[in-house]
Write an enzyme that holds these catalytic residues in place. Structure first.
Site, PDB file in Angstrom:
ATOM      1  N   HIS A  73       0.815  -1.209   0.000  1.00  0.00           N
ATOM      2  CA  HIS A  73       0.000   0.000   0.000  1.00  0.00           C
ATOM      3  C   HIS A  73       0.853   1.266   0.000  1.00  0.00           C
ATOM      4  O   HIS A  73       2.041   1.253   0.355  1.00  0.00           O
ATOM      5  CB  HIS A  73      -0.912   0.010   1.230  1.00  0.00           C
ATOM      6  CG  HIS A  73      -0.154   0.011   2.528  1.00  0.00           C
ATOM      7  ND1 HIS A  73       0.447   1.133   3.050  1.00  0.00           N
ATOM      8  CD2 HIS A  73       0.127  -0.992   3.386  1.00  0.00           C
ATOM      9  CE1 HIS A  73       1.061   0.836   4.179  1.00  0.00           C
ATOM     10  NE2 HIS A  73       0.881  -0.455   4.414  1.00  0.00           N
ATOM     11  N   GLY A  74       0.240   2.388  -0.371  1.00  0.00           N
ATOM     12  CA  GLY A  74       0.922   3.670  -0.299  1.00  0.00           C
ATOM     13  C   GLY A  74       1.258   4.050   1.133  1.00  0.00           C
ATOM     14  O   GLY A  74       0.743   3.459   2.090  1.00  0.00           O
ATOM     15  N   GLU A  75       2.092   5.046   1.282  1.00  0.00           N
ATOM     16  CA  GLU A  75       2.526   5.470   2.613  1.00  0.00           C
ATOM     17  C   GLU A  75       1.329   5.782   3.508  1.00  0.00           C
ATOM     18  O   GLU A  75       0.415   6.503   3.129  1.00  0.00           O
ATOM     19  CB  GLU A  75       3.394   6.725   2.499  1.00  0.00           C
ATOM     20  CG  GLU A  75       3.899   7.238   3.855  1.00  0.00           C
ATOM     21  CD  GLU A  75       4.519   8.621   3.769  1.00  0.00           C
ATOM     22  OE1 GLU A  75       5.759   8.706   3.818  1.00  0.00           O
ATOM     23  OE2 GLU A  75       3.758   9.608   3.645  1.00  0.00           O
ATOM     24  N   GLY A  76       1.338   5.197   4.713  1.00  0.00           N
ATOM     25  CA  GLY A  76       0.307   5.478   5.699  1.00  0.00           C
ATOM     26  C   GLY A  76       0.771   6.537   6.685  1.00  0.00           C
ATOM     27  O   GLY A  76       1.950   6.901   6.719  1.00  0.00           O
ATOM     28  N   ASN A 130       3.533   5.219   8.742  1.00  0.00           N
ATOM     29  CA  ASN A 130       4.774   5.068   7.977  1.00  0.00           C
ATOM     30  C   ASN A 130       5.542   6.389   8.038  1.00  0.00           C
ATOM     31  O   ASN A 130       6.763   6.417   8.242  1.00  0.00           O
ATOM     32  CB  ASN A 130       4.499   4.732   6.519  1.00  0.00           C
ATOM     33  CG  ASN A 130       3.908   3.351   6.323  1.00  0.00           C
ATOM     34  OD1 ASN A 130       2.886   3.210   5.671  1.00  0.00           O
ATOM     35  ND2 ASN A 130       4.543   2.327   6.875  1.00  0.00           N
ATOM     36  N   CYS A 157       2.947   0.128  12.681  1.00  0.00           N
ATOM     37  CA  CYS A 157       1.499   0.300  12.520  1.00  0.00           C
ATOM     38  C   CYS A 157       0.760  -1.014  12.674  1.00  0.00           C
ATOM     39  O   CYS A 157      -0.181  -1.133  13.454  1.00  0.00           O
ATOM     40  CB  CYS A 157       1.195   0.913  11.154  1.00  0.00           C
ATOM     41  SG  CYS A 157      -0.515   1.387  10.947  1.00  0.00           S
ATOM     42  N   ARG A 172      -5.694   1.154   4.735  1.00  0.00           N
ATOM     43  CA  ARG A 172      -4.645   1.626   3.834  1.00  0.00           C
ATOM     44  C   ARG A 172      -4.463   0.707   2.641  1.00  0.00           C
ATOM     45  O   ARG A 172      -4.117   1.166   1.550  1.00  0.00           O
ATOM     46  CB  ARG A 172      -3.334   1.814   4.604  1.00  0.00           C
ATOM     47  CG  ARG A 172      -2.803   0.597   5.359  1.00  0.00           C
ATOM     48  CD  ARG A 172      -1.745   1.034   6.348  1.00  0.00           C
ATOM     49  NE  ARG A 172      -1.041  -0.070   7.003  1.00  0.00           N
ATOM     50  CZ  ARG A 172      -1.453  -0.667   8.117  1.00  0.00           C
ATOM     51  NH1 ARG A 172      -2.587  -0.300   8.686  1.00  0.00           N
ATOM     52  NH2 ARG A 172      -0.724  -1.627   8.669  1.00  0.00           N
ATOM     53  N   GLU A 224      -1.216  -6.875   7.410  1.00  0.00           N
ATOM     54  CA  GLU A 224       0.184  -6.698   7.776  1.00  0.00           C
ATOM     55  C   GLU A 224       0.532  -7.643   8.919  1.00  0.00           C
ATOM     56  O   GLU A 224      -0.342  -8.154   9.633  1.00  0.00           O
ATOM     57  CB  GLU A 224       0.414  -5.239   8.185  1.00  0.00           C
ATOM     58  CG  GLU A 224       1.822  -4.888   8.664  1.00  0.00           C
ATOM     59  CD  GLU A 224       2.909  -5.219   7.667  1.00  0.00           C
ATOM     60  OE1 GLU A 224       3.163  -6.419   7.441  1.00  0.00           O
ATOM     61  OE2 GLU A 224       3.530  -4.283   7.132  1.00  0.00           O
ATOM     62  N   TYR A 273       2.717  -7.013  14.963  1.00  0.00           N
ATOM     63  CA  TYR A 273       3.970  -6.713  15.655  1.00  0.00           C
ATOM     64  C   TYR A 273       3.852  -6.749  17.176  1.00  0.00           C
ATOM     65  O   TYR A 273       4.763  -6.323  17.887  1.00  0.00           O
ATOM     66  CB  TYR A 273       4.522  -5.360  15.200  1.00  0.00           C
ATOM     67  CG  TYR A 273       5.406  -5.457  13.981  1.00  0.00           C
ATOM     68  CD1 TYR A 273       6.691  -5.997  14.069  1.00  0.00           C
ATOM     69  CD2 TYR A 273       4.970  -5.019  12.743  1.00  0.00           C
ATOM     70  CE1 TYR A 273       7.508  -6.088  12.957  1.00  0.00           C
ATOM     71  CE2 TYR A 273       5.774  -5.105  11.615  1.00  0.00           C
ATOM     72  CZ  TYR A 273       7.049  -5.639  11.725  1.00  0.00           C
ATOM     73  OH  TYR A 273       7.856  -5.731  10.622  1.00  0.00           O
ATOM     74  N   ARG A 332      12.114  -6.702  12.699  1.00  0.00           N
ATOM     75  CA  ARG A 332      11.472  -6.272  11.459  1.00  0.00           C
ATOM     76  C   ARG A 332      11.639  -7.274  10.326  1.00  0.00           C
ATOM     77  O   ARG A 332      10.716  -7.465   9.536  1.00  0.00           O
ATOM     78  CB  ARG A 332      12.053  -4.930  10.979  1.00  0.00           C
ATOM     79  CG  ARG A 332      11.766  -3.739  11.854  1.00  0.00           C
ATOM     80  CD  ARG A 332      12.398  -2.495  11.248  1.00  0.00           C
ATOM     81  NE  ARG A 332      11.696  -2.068  10.032  1.00  0.00           N
ATOM     82  CZ  ARG A 332      12.251  -1.313   9.096  1.00  0.00           C
ATOM     83  NH1 ARG A 332      13.519  -0.937   9.183  1.00  0.00           N
ATOM     84  NH2 ARG A 332      11.553  -0.954   8.046  1.00  0.00           N
ATOM     85  N   ARG A 333      12.815  -7.896  10.217  1.00  0.00           N
ATOM     86  CA  ARG A 333      13.175  -8.589   8.979  1.00  0.00           C
ATOM     87  C   ARG A 333      13.343 -10.095   9.081  1.00  0.00           C
ATOM     88  O   ARG A 333      13.246 -10.787   8.074  1.00  0.00           O
ATOM     89  CB  ARG A 333      14.487  -8.000   8.443  1.00  0.00           C
ATOM     90  CG  ARG A 333      14.382  -6.548   8.049  1.00  0.00           C
ATOM     91  CD  ARG A 333      13.506  -6.412   6.843  1.00  0.00           C
ATOM     92  NE  ARG A 333      13.292  -5.019   6.486  1.00  0.00           N
ATOM     93  CZ  ARG A 333      12.522  -4.634   5.482  1.00  0.00           C
ATOM     94  NH1 ARG A 333      11.900  -5.535   4.766  1.00  0.00           N
ATOM     95  NH2 ARG A 333      12.363  -3.366   5.215  1.00  0.00           N
ATOM     96  N   HIS A 341       0.429  -5.513   2.116  1.00  0.00           N
ATOM     97  CA  HIS A 341       1.345  -4.823   3.022  1.00  0.00           C
ATOM     98  C   HIS A 341       2.768  -5.321   2.808  1.00  0.00           C
ATOM     99  O   HIS A 341       2.985  -6.331   2.130  1.00  0.00           O
ATOM    100  CB  HIS A 341       0.905  -5.061   4.468  1.00  0.00           C
ATOM    101  CG  HIS A 341      -0.501  -4.625   4.719  1.00  0.00           C
ATOM    102  ND1 HIS A 341      -0.825  -3.397   5.237  1.00  0.00           N
ATOM    103  CD2 HIS A 341      -1.687  -5.258   4.496  1.00  0.00           C
ATOM    104  CE1 HIS A 341      -2.135  -3.275   5.316  1.00  0.00           C
ATOM    105  NE2 HIS A 341      -2.685  -4.394   4.883  1.00  0.00           N
TER     106      HIS A 341
END
Length: 259
Positions: free
Chosen positions: A11-14, A17, A23, A62, A89, A92, A116-117, A188
């Site tokens: 998606h585009g920047e939220g 973000n 988020c 989003r 998404e 987290y 994160r990764r 996402h």
């Protein structure tokens, strides 16, 4: 030879973000930049001659908003959009709402990168004392899921994202592609990374290096068995794409004040 092209899109920047916050399952609308990214993506896909028969999104605004804007820019507003929490998404957990750069300062950049990764590491789970717990789990959209609310995730690694995404891919999305329908998945960063890992056979170690910027379409050419015939490709200006990738990667780094 390639039988079809599957288009994947983060998606585009939220709003979060832009604020560099985790988020996850908190519902956020697109920022002004994110709206433009989605519209520009649609214009690019239209100019390249893409047409879609079906679009899949998560149940987060989003993702849905991005799909609408892309289809609007393509003049394909009439195309059916189907939504599922399984494209959400990554959850987290207790990190939701926290600033990534501040987390890097407090816990180290390497730990934030692992959260994160990495493929198999889960952040601490969210609990009822978390400031966004009720906002998430009292949201009516989660009454539409194919799991009861008390069975929904409280935290996830990328592995868990892939585990909950795969049944939807295999039972819902893949059959439509096999019918010859041209599909866009507007999802996402992590749900898209998880699907690419599965389809391209990316290793647990290599997936940590795969970064997807917001609003940049990813094209995967598939054969009749839905196996990739070549590596995925990000569409658009290469310099712009690389700069966007660097911005995403820098989100988990300590911010050094300007001298």
């Amino acid at each position: 030879m390639a039988k079809c092209k599957l288009v994947l899109l983060r998606h585009g920047e939220g709003a979060w973000n832009k604020e560099n916050r985790f988020c996850s399952w908190v519902d956020q609308k697109l920022s002004c930049t994110g709206v433009k990214e989605a519209q520009d993506c649609g214009k690019l896909l239209k100019d390249l001659g893409y047409e879609f028969d079906l679009v899949f999104t998560s149940i987060l605004s989003r993702s849905i908003q991005t799909a609408w804007l892309v289809l609007g820019a393509m003049g394909q507003e009439w195309v059916t959009v189907e939504k599922s929490w399984r494209l959400n998404e990554r959850h987290y957990g207790a990190l939701i709402g926290l600033n990534r750069a501040e987390m890097a300062l407090n816990h180290g950049e390497e730990q934030v990168k692992i959260w994160r990764r990495s493929y198999g590491v889960m952040p601490p789970p969210i609990d009822q004392s978390h400031p966004y717990f009720l906002e998430i789990y009292n949201d009516r959209r989660y009454e539409t899921c194919d799991l009861p609310k008390d069975k929904l995730p409280r935290t996830e690694s990328l592995k868990e994202v892939l585990d909950r995404l795969l049944p939807y891919w295999e039972e819902v999305i893949a059959p439509e592609i096999r019918k010859g329908r041209r599909v866009l998945i507007s999802a996402h960063g992590n749900s898209t990374r998880a699907l690419l890992k599965h389809l391209e056979g990316i290793s647990d170690e290599e997936i940590a290096s795969l970064t997807l910027p917001t609003g940049v379409p990813v094209v995967l050419e598939l054969d009749e068995n839905l196996h990739p015939t070549k590596p995925h490709k990000l569409l658009g200006d290469e310099g712009v794409i690389q700069a966007a990738i660097k911005r995403v990667e820098d989100q988990g780094k300590v911010v050094v004040p300007a001298q």
